[in-house]
Enzyme design. Structure first.
Site, PDB file in Angstrom:
ATOM      1  N   HIS A 103       3.994  -2.201   3.055  1.00  0.00           N
ATOM      2  CA  HIS A 103       3.956  -0.842   2.512  1.00  0.00           C
ATOM      3  C   HIS A 103       5.277  -0.529   1.812  1.00  0.00           C
ATOM      4  CE1 HIS A 103       0.964  -0.954   5.720  1.00  0.00           C
ATOM      5  NE2 HIS A 103       0.337   0.017   5.089  1.00  0.00           N
TER       6      HIS A 103
ATOM      7  N   ASP B 108       0.828  -1.210   0.000  1.00  0.00           N
ATOM      8  CA  ASP B 108       0.000   0.000   0.000  1.00  0.00           C
ATOM      9  C   ASP B 108       0.864   1.262   0.000  1.00  0.00           C
ATOM     10  OD1 ASP B 108      -2.115  -1.737   0.247  1.00  0.00           O
ATOM     11  OD2 ASP B 108      -2.836  -0.951   2.156  1.00  0.00           O
TER      12      ASP B 108
ATOM     13  N   HIS C 262      -4.836   9.680   0.705  1.00  0.00           N
ATOM     14  CA  HIS C 262      -4.774   8.724   1.812  1.00  0.00           C
ATOM     15  C   HIS C 262      -5.477   9.317   3.029  1.00  0.00           C
ATOM     16  CE1 HIS C 262      -3.077   5.944   4.785  1.00  0.00           C
ATOM     17  NE2 HIS C 262      -2.816   5.142   3.763  1.00  0.00           N
TER      18      HIS C 262
END
Length: 233
Positions: A197, A43, A98
């Site tokens: 991530h 992500d 985000h």
């Protein structure tokens, strides 16, 4: 499922994360994949340092992954999406910005999906089919709009918790190699979706460096266990 009933259920289970798998499953939000292998996902990118480092590790191991990208970052560095695609990785949407969905109104969320999809289409000419919300939390409107845009929601069943400031590559790998929720503590198995991530835009500074180091450990461990990496199905 009609938007009305869906919204009413989602209100009761607004914090839909992989640690609440029963709530996610009742809403038709997947936490695992039907593919025969481990689906490693990243992500928050693309990131100018983190994403290339992750791609290099994946290439060294002949592994594949799916990247849930952020539209505002895609517009800054579309060439990284082209590299992801050229090297056989999957590309999905994390959002245009985000931001926590439960703090945004429906119209803003609808625009966010549209802009995020457009960013990916402009960069590589394909439309994403999967979505994961920031922080792993859908609002009622967010889940409705995701499906209206043809995006299948996906959370995770294992995570490295690699955003933490004091974590280490070894700790990230150990966390990522075991399941969450009802399967907490069990070794990852075929069908698990692993969350990591490739960027530090929304987490601790330089966290992507620890993730890249952890990824090498994770992939070596999976290889030793005879588990392949797969794209999200």
């Amino acid at each position: 499922m009609p938007a009305g009933p869906l919204a009413r259920i989602a209100v009761a289970h607004h914090a839909i994360a992989s640690l609440h798998a029963p709530s996610a499953h009742r809403l038709g939000v997947a936490t695992r994949t039907a593919a025969s292998g481990i689906a490693i996902t990243f992500d928050d990118g693309p990131h100018p340092e983190g994403t290339p480092a992750i791609l290099d590790v994946l290439a060294a191991h002949g592994a594949c992954a799916t990247f849930f990208v952020v539209g505002e970052q895609v517009r800054r560095r579309p060439a990284l999406l082209a590299r992801m695609r050229a090297e056989g990785h999957g590309i999905a949407l994390h959002g245009d910005r985000h931001l926590l969905q439960t703090r945004r109104r429906g119209r803003a969320l609808e625009r966010d999906y549209a802009r995020g999809i457009a960013a990916i289409e402009d960069a590589i000419g394909i439309r994403p089919l999967r979505h994961r919300p920031p922080y792993g939390i859908y609002s009622p409107a967010g889940l409705v709009h995701a499906r209206a845009h043809g995006l299948a929601p996906l959370l995770w069943s294992a995570w490295g918790k690699d955003w933490r400031r004091l974590s280490t590559p070894e700790r990230i790998a150990a966390n990522a190699l075991q399941g969450t929720g009802a399967r907490a503590g069990e070794a990852v198995a075929e069908g698990d979706v692993m969350l990591l991530h490739d960027a530090d835009f929304y987490s601790s500074d330089k966290s992507h460096r620890r993730t890249a180091a952890a990824l090498a450990i994770i992939l070596s461990t999976l290889e030793a266990r005879g588990l392949a990496t797969v794209l999200v199905a």
